[in-house]
Design a protein around this motif. Structure first.
Motif, short mmCIF file in Angstrom:
data_model
loop_
_atom_site.label_atom_id
_atom_site.label_comp_id
_atom_site.label_asym_id
_atom_site.label_seq_id
_atom_site.Cartn_x
_atom_site.Cartn_y
_atom_site.Cartn_z
N SER A 113 53.96 -39.72 73.24
CA SER A 113 55.16 -39.04 73.76
C SER A 113 54.80 -38.04 74.84
CB SER A 113 55.88 -38.33 72.61
OG SER A 113 56.29 -39.25 71.63
N VAL A 117 56.28 -38.40 78.66
CA VAL A 117 57.15 -37.39 79.27
C VAL A 117 56.49 -36.79 80.51
CG1 VAL A 117 58.18 -35.12 78.91
CG2 VAL A 117 58.34 -36.85 77.13
N LEU A 121 58.14 -37.00 84.26
CA LEU A 121 58.44 -35.81 85.06
C LEU A 121 57.99 -35.99 86.50
CD1 LEU A 121 57.52 -32.92 82.60
CD2 LEU A 121 59.79 -33.45 83.48
N VAL A 174 61.53 -34.49 69.70
CA VAL A 174 61.95 -33.63 70.81
C VAL A 174 61.55 -34.25 72.14
CG1 VAL A 174 61.59 -31.39 71.91
CG2 VAL A 174 61.89 -31.53 69.42
N LEU A 175 60.30 -34.71 72.24
CA LEU A 175 59.82 -35.32 73.49
C LEU A 175 60.57 -36.62 73.79
CD1 LEU A 175 55.99 -34.68 73.09
CD2 LEU A 175 57.56 -33.54 74.66
N VAL A 178 63.73 -35.68 75.46
CA VAL A 178 63.50 -35.31 76.86
C VAL A 178 63.32 -36.56 77.72
CG1 VAL A 178 61.92 -34.14 78.43
CG2 VAL A 178 62.49 -33.09 76.24
N ALA A 179 62.57 -37.54 77.20
CA ALA A 179 62.37 -38.78 77.95
C ALA A 179 63.69 -39.52 78.17
CB ALA A 179 61.37 -39.67 77.21
N LEU A 181 66.66 -38.19 78.39
CA LEU A 181 67.42 -37.45 79.40
C LEU A 181 66.94 -37.81 80.80
CD1 LEU A 181 67.73 -33.89 77.82
CD2 LEU A 181 69.59 -35.49 78.31
N LEU A 182 65.62 -37.88 80.99
CA LEU A 182 65.07 -38.21 82.30
C LEU A 182 65.46 -39.63 82.71
CD1 LEU A 182 61.51 -36.64 81.95
CD2 LEU A 182 63.37 -35.81 83.39
#
Length: 349
Positions: A113, A117, A121, A174-175, A178-179, A181-182
Motif C-alpha cells: 500500500s 500510494v 502521488l 487508510v492507504l 487514499v489510493a 481518491l487519487l
C-alpha cells in the motif's frame, strides 16, 4: 535410504538436515522453471523456436533479430518475474512464521500500500517531477516508510503478532482509501498509466530492474535462508525462544526488515501482486511442511514459478492485449486458496 529419512550435510560450520524427497521437490521446481522460461522466451508476437532460444541464450544464434528480441525483451521479463515471485514468497514465509498466522502476507505490513500510494502521488498529482528511473526507488522508499511506521506503532514493550496484524490492517485500509481518491479524482490519462502497474505488471522491466531485484534478494533473501533455525524457534512462541537462548528482539527486527526489503523492491518493480506472498508459501508447505531449512528455498522456487506462469499467460492468452500478471495470479490463486483454507480447521499456523 528412504525418501523421508533425514540426511545431514555440513558446509564449514553450518549443518543442514534434509530428506531425499526435499531434493526431489527442488529438482521438480527447478525443472519447471527451466521449462517455463524456455516456453516464455519462445512465445510472443515474434515467436522463437526452442533451438533459437537455447542457442540465443548462450550467444550462439546467428539470427540477429531473434537475439535482439530474446535479450532486450524476453529474458529481462522472465528473470524479473522469477525474482519478484521469489522475493514476495520468501517475505510471505517470514511473516507467516513470525505472526504464526497462515493468512499473513507481505501486504499485511503496509509495504504494498505504501509503495502504491507513493507512486500514485507522483504519477497522478506530480507527473514529470521525477525522472522515470527514480520512480521505482521512490515507491520502495514509500513502502519502507509505511512498514517502519506500522512496526513502530505495533511494538509496545514487546512484539505482538496480533498487534502487528491489527495495525497493519488499519494502515492498509487508510492507504487504500487514499489510493481510491487519487484514482477517482485524478486526471484520467495519468491514472490510466498507473493502473497497469497497480495490477502487477512486468511490461516495462529491463536489465536494470533485474539487477536491482537480484541485488536486494542477495542482501535480504539469502541471509534469511541461513537463519532458518531462528524461524523454526520463533514459530514455537516467545517462551520456547527464550528458553533456547534466542535474542528475540534482534532476530525479529532483522527478519522483519528483510521481509520489508524483499517486498518493497518487488512491488516497486512490478506493482502489487497480493496473492504471491500468500499462496507461494502454502504451495511449498504442501511439499515439506514447516521445516524452514527447506521451506524457504521451496517457497522461493514456487513463487518464482507462479509469477512466471502468470506473466506468460497474461501476455499471450489475449495477445496483443496484455493482462497484468497480478490479475492473472489473483484469478487463478483466489479459488485455489479458498479451497485450501476450507480444508483446514486451524488457521493459526
Amino acid at each position: 535410504m528412504k525418501w523421508t529419512t533425514p540426511a545431514m550435510v555440513r558446509l564449514g560450520n553450518l549443518s543442514f538436515r534434509f530428506r531425499p524427497v526435499d531434493l526431489a521437490w527442488v529438482t521438480v521446481l527447478l525443472a519447471g522453471l527451466t521449462a517455463g522460461g524456455m516456453i516464455a522466451a519462445g512465445l510472443g508476437s515474434f515467436p522463437l523456436s526452442w533451438q533459437q532460444v537455447w542457442l540465443g541464450f548462450w550467444g550462439l544464434g546467428e539470427d540477429a533479430m531473434a537475439q535482439q528480441v530474446l535479450w532486450q525483451f524476453r529474458l529481462p521479463r522472465i528473470f524479473a518475474a522469477m525474482l519478484v515471485g521469489a522475493s514476495l514468497s520468501v517475505a510471505g514465509v517470514i511473516l507467516q512464521s513470525l505472526t504464526r498466522n497462515a493468512l499473513a502476507s507481505p501486504g499485511l505490513i503496509g509495504v504494498e500500500s505504501g509503495a502504491s500510494v507513493t507512486l500514485l502521488l507522483f504519477l497522478v498529482l506530480f507527473p514529470g517531477l521525477l525522472p522515470g528511473y527514480l520512480l521505482p526507488l521512490t515507491a520502495m522508499a514509500g513502502g519502507l516508510a509505511v512498514a517502519t511506521m506500522i512496526v513502530l506503532l505495533s511494538w509496545k514493550n514487546d512484539f505482538s503478532p496480533l498487534r502487528l496484524i491489527l495495525v497493519g490492517i488499519g494502515m492498509t485500509s487508510v492507504l487504500g482509501a487514499v489510493a481510491e481518491l487519487l484514482i477517482t479524482y485524478g486526471d484520467i490519462d495519468r491514472v490510466e498509466s498507473a493502473l497497469m502497474w497497480l495490477g502487477g505488471s512486468l511490461h516495462n522491466v529491463g536489465w536494470a530492474d533485474v539487477s536491482s531485484l537480484a541485488l536486494w534478494f542477495m542482501v535480504a533473501g539469502l541471509p534469511v535462508m541461513l537463519a532458518f533455525r531462528q524461524l523454526n524457534v520463533l514459530q514455537l512462541g516467545s517462551l520456547v525462544a527464550t528458553s533456547r537462548g534466542l535474542a528475540q528482539r534482534r532476530a525479529l527486527i532483522g527478519l522483519l526488515l528483510a521481509s520489508v526489503m524483499l517486498t518493497a523492491n518487488a512491488v516497486a518493480t512490478a506493482g502489487t501482486m497480493v496473492f504471491v506472498g500468500l499462496i507461494g508459501p502454502h504451495l511449498a508447505k504442501q511439499c515439506c511442511g514447516d521445516r524452514h531449512g527447506i521451506l524457504l528455498p521451496l517457497a522461493a522456487l514456487s513463487g518464482a514459478l507462479l509469477v512466471l506462469v502468470g506473466d506468460t499467460l497474461g501476455r499471450t492468452l489475449f495477445a496483443p492485449l496484455q493482462l497484468p500478471a497480478g490479475l492473472v495470479i489473483a484469478l487463478v490463486g483466489a479459488p485455489y486458496f479458498i479451497i485450501l483454507m476450507a480444508r483446514r480447521r486451524d488457521f493459526s499456523n
